[in-house]
Scaffold this active site. Structure first.
Site, PDB file in Angstrom:
ATOM      1  N   PHE A 147       0.835  -1.252  -0.014  1.00  8.19           N
ATOM      2  CA  PHE A 147      -0.141   0.040  -0.033  1.00  8.19           C
ATOM      3  C   PHE A 147       0.783   1.252  -0.139  1.00  8.19           C
ATOM      4  O   PHE A 147       1.776   1.365   0.839  1.00  8.19           O
ATOM      5  CB  PHE A 147      -1.138  -0.094   1.100  1.00  8.19           C
ATOM      6  CG  PHE A 147      -2.053   1.112   1.217  1.00  8.19           C
ATOM      7  CD1 PHE A 147      -3.039   1.028   0.181  1.00  8.19           C
ATOM      8  CD2 PHE A 147      -2.058   2.069   1.817  1.00  8.19           C
ATOM      9  CE1 PHE A 147      -4.154   1.877   0.083  1.00  8.19           C
ATOM     10  CE2 PHE A 147      -2.864   2.973   1.796  1.00  8.19           C
ATOM     11  CZ  PHE A 147      -4.071   3.075   0.835  1.00  8.19           C
TER      12      PHE A 147
ATOM     13  N   ASP B 219       1.705  -5.014   8.312  1.00  4.23           N
ATOM     14  CA  ASP B 219       0.599  -4.061   8.201  1.00  4.23           C
ATOM     15  C   ASP B 219      -0.818  -5.107   8.228  1.00  4.23           C
ATOM     16  O   ASP B 219      -0.929  -5.770   7.393  1.00  4.23           O
ATOM     17  CB  ASP B 219       0.576  -3.449   7.398  1.00  4.23           C
ATOM     18  CG  ASP B 219      -0.452  -2.384   6.768  1.00  4.23           C
ATOM     19  OD1 ASP B 219      -1.672  -2.539   7.473  1.00  4.23           O
ATOM     20  OD2 ASP B 219      -0.410  -1.188   6.243  1.00  4.23           O
TER      21      ASP B 219
ATOM     22  N   TYR C 100     -11.118   1.042  10.667  1.00  4.12           N
ATOM     23  CA  TYR C 100     -12.315   1.548   9.773  1.00  4.12           C
ATOM     24  C   TYR C 100     -12.721   0.482   8.950  1.00  4.12           C
ATOM     25  O   TYR C 100     -13.563   0.681   8.264  1.00  4.12           O
ATOM     26  CB  TYR C 100     -12.349   2.859   9.341  1.00  4.12           C
ATOM     27  CG  TYR C 100     -11.065   3.340   8.462  1.00  4.12           C
ATOM     28  CD1 TYR C 100     -11.146   2.985   7.345  1.00  4.12           C
ATOM     29  CD2 TYR C 100     -10.087   4.112   9.127  1.00  4.12           C
ATOM     30  CE1 TYR C 100      -9.922   3.442   6.476  1.00  4.12           C
ATOM     31  CE2 TYR C 100      -8.838   4.463   8.386  1.00  4.12           C
ATOM     32  CZ  TYR C 100      -9.045   4.269   7.157  1.00  4.12           C
ATOM     33  OH  TYR C 100      -7.940   4.285   6.108  1.00  4.12           O
ATOM     34  N   LYS C 101     -11.751  -0.493   8.798  1.00  6.40           N
ATOM     35  CA  LYS C 101     -12.082  -1.385   7.688  1.00  6.40           C
ATOM     36  C   LYS C 101     -13.177  -2.692   8.284  1.00  6.40           C
ATOM     37  O   LYS C 101     -14.400  -2.041   8.556  1.00  6.40           O
ATOM     38  CB  LYS C 101     -11.081  -1.904   7.013  1.00  6.40           C
ATOM     39  CG  LYS C 101     -10.266  -0.878   6.104  1.00  6.40           C
ATOM     40  CD  LYS C 101      -8.916  -1.537   5.472  1.00  6.40           C
ATOM     41  CE  LYS C 101      -8.491  -0.570   4.426  1.00  6.40           C
ATOM     42  NZ  LYS C 101      -7.875   0.668   5.187  1.00  6.40           N
TER      43      LYS C 101
ATOM     44  N   ARG D 107     -12.397  -3.962  -7.421  1.00  4.50           N
ATOM     45  CA  ARG D 107     -12.186  -4.704  -6.047  1.00  4.50           C
ATOM     46  C   ARG D 107     -13.402  -4.462  -5.367  1.00  4.50           C
ATOM     47  O   ARG D 107     -14.242  -3.645  -5.158  1.00  4.50           O
ATOM     48  CB  ARG D 107     -11.162  -3.863  -5.486  1.00  4.50           C
ATOM     49  CG  ARG D 107     -10.624  -4.392  -4.073  1.00  4.50           C
ATOM     50  CD  ARG D 107      -9.645  -3.544  -3.458  1.00  4.50           C
ATOM     51  NE  ARG D 107      -9.951  -2.414  -2.756  1.00  4.50           N
ATOM     52  CZ  ARG D 107      -9.501  -1.871  -1.717  1.00  4.50           C
ATOM     53  NH1 ARG D 107      -8.367  -2.313  -1.045  1.00  4.50           N
ATOM     54  NH2 ARG D 107     -10.141  -0.699  -1.348  1.00  4.50           N
TER      55      ARG D 107
END
Length: 420
Positions: free
Chosen positions: A130, A200, A225-226, A379
């Protein structure tokens, strides 16, 4: 054998997790396949945050740091996250953002490596990691005179054997492909060659099985928050293996990471253990929302916990892959996410040479919310807490129609937006 809508409905009837859907606010007519970017709102969150505003802040005022437990929240919420990632009590703090926490742990890792193996000054990562992770690492390496080495996933093992890598920094589940690394295997290989491992967990925590201690990891950070459903911009988290926690300060030596913050001494004295990875005053209202998100995922524990969540995640993604291949054959889609269960996260990514962005926008207009990742990725995230098998069938049916009609070619679907 072709799977039908009726087959999907029968799967929903036999789903042991089906009642968890009722814990979330899910707009009518929407199939939400973007929980890997932002989890939906738990129904309990609005009232709980309102109570924190109106009662704890409004009536309790500053007293609520003590009476409402605000001061302890980073560690208490951190322990709740830790239970889902194989950490022990007192090893995780919920705090700051993923990027800031990565800067903290990467700084600590480079200082440990400089002390233990002073000749090594390379941070190794995956080229498709990322971007924020790579940006943070690039900035830190430039500041310290180190090098950031980026390779393809298949080259990681050979690079670890070169003997000059101090720190391996990887995201467990790749944000763009959904491919999942062998955390235990790569960490063990790194350690055999004198390298520290940072993981991560932004696309792992709450979605796939993680056991940091069993894997022997050195540091980990992740997102709230995912899959943890903490709300937009909710606090992230940091974990440091106890063997490293007290060796060095992290660079953002703020007063919350002090051993005795309310002594107000001018000299910094780091708190023991993970508490030193705190920095400044915590965002209480956001922490309250994250706490509610963890209530929602904890509701899966009596229903089979992570084993049940993982089984449903794989079933949902298997179904999506199969239906896309059955119903969208010949439409130029290719599967990017690994088919092998052991290498797949909780998402499915498709590539298309033409129109990927516009196809996603057309799907969103039809109520199927996924997202686009440049240059050519459609995605779709699959969160087993609230998704139904019927949702999968509906999503693929809408995808089929968008492709077959060429609807995605309409101008409004080809206008680039700030967030994709």
């Amino acid at each position: 054998m072709t799977t039908t809508l009726q087959d999907c409905r029968a799967m929903d009837q036999n789903d042991p997790l089906r009642k968890l859907r009722d814990l979330f606010v899910l707009p009518e007519g929407v199939v939400y396949l973007d929980g890997n970017s932002l989890g939906p709102l738990p129904k309990a969150t609005a009232a709980r945050v309102a109570a924190a505003v109106e009662q704890e802040w409004g009536q309790g005022l500053i007293r609520s740091w003590n009476t409402a437990g605000w001061f302890e929240m980073p560690r208490r919420v951190g322990d709740r996250i830790g239970a889902w990632i194989g950490a022990r009590e007192g090893e995780v703090v919920a705090t700051d953002t993923t990027s800031i926490n990565l800067y903290k742990v990467l700084s600590a890792a480079t200082r440990i490596a400089s002390a233990d193996a002073p000749g090594r000054k390379v941070v190794l990562s995956e080229r498709s990691n990322f971007p924020t992770d790579l940006y943070i690492a690039q900035a830190l390496c430039e500041e310290r005179g180190w090098s950031l080495r980026l390779v393809d996933a298949g080259q990681l093992e050979s690079e670890l054997r070169t003997g000059d890598v101090a720190v391996l920094m990887l995201t467990h589940v790749n944000y763009r492909t959904g491919s999942m690394h062998d955390m235990a295997g790569l960490t063990a290989l790194a350690h055999r060659h004198g390298t520290l491992a940072i993981w991560d967990l932004a696309h792992s925590a709450g979605a796939v099985p993680v056991d940091l201690h069993a894997a022997g990891a050195d540091f980990a950070i992740g997102c709230g928050y995912k899959y943890l459903n903490g709300g937009p911009g909710s606090p992230a988290f940091a974990w440091v293996h106890p063997r490293h926690a007290d060796r060095f300060w992290q660079p953002l030596a703020g007063w919350w990471g002090h051993a005795a913050p309310f002594e107000f001494t001018p000299e910094y004295r780091p708190a023991p253990g993970i508490a030193r990875y705190l920095c400044g005053t915590q965002p209480v209202l956001s922490m309250v929302a994250l706490d509610c998100g963890l209530d929602a995922i904890d509701a899966a524990r009596p229903l089979g916990g992570m084993q049940a969540l993982r089984a449903k995640s794989l079933a949902l993604t298997d179904l999506f892959i199969a239906l896309v291949e059955q119903r969208c054959d010949g439409q130029g889609l290719s599967l990017v996410t690994p088919r092998e269960h052991g290498r797949r996260g909780s998402q499915v990514c498709l590539a298309r040479a033409e129109g990927a962005f516009a196809i996603v926008q057309a799907l969103i207009a039809r109520g199927v919310i996924g997202d686009f990742r440049a240059p050519d990725i459609l995605r779709f995230g699959f969160t087993p807490l609230y998704l139904e098998y019927e949702d999968v069938w509906k999503a693929v049916e809408q995808l089929r129609q968008v492709l077959e009609t060429g609807e995605w070619r309409r101008p409004e679907f080809n206008r680039q937006q700030a967030v994709t």
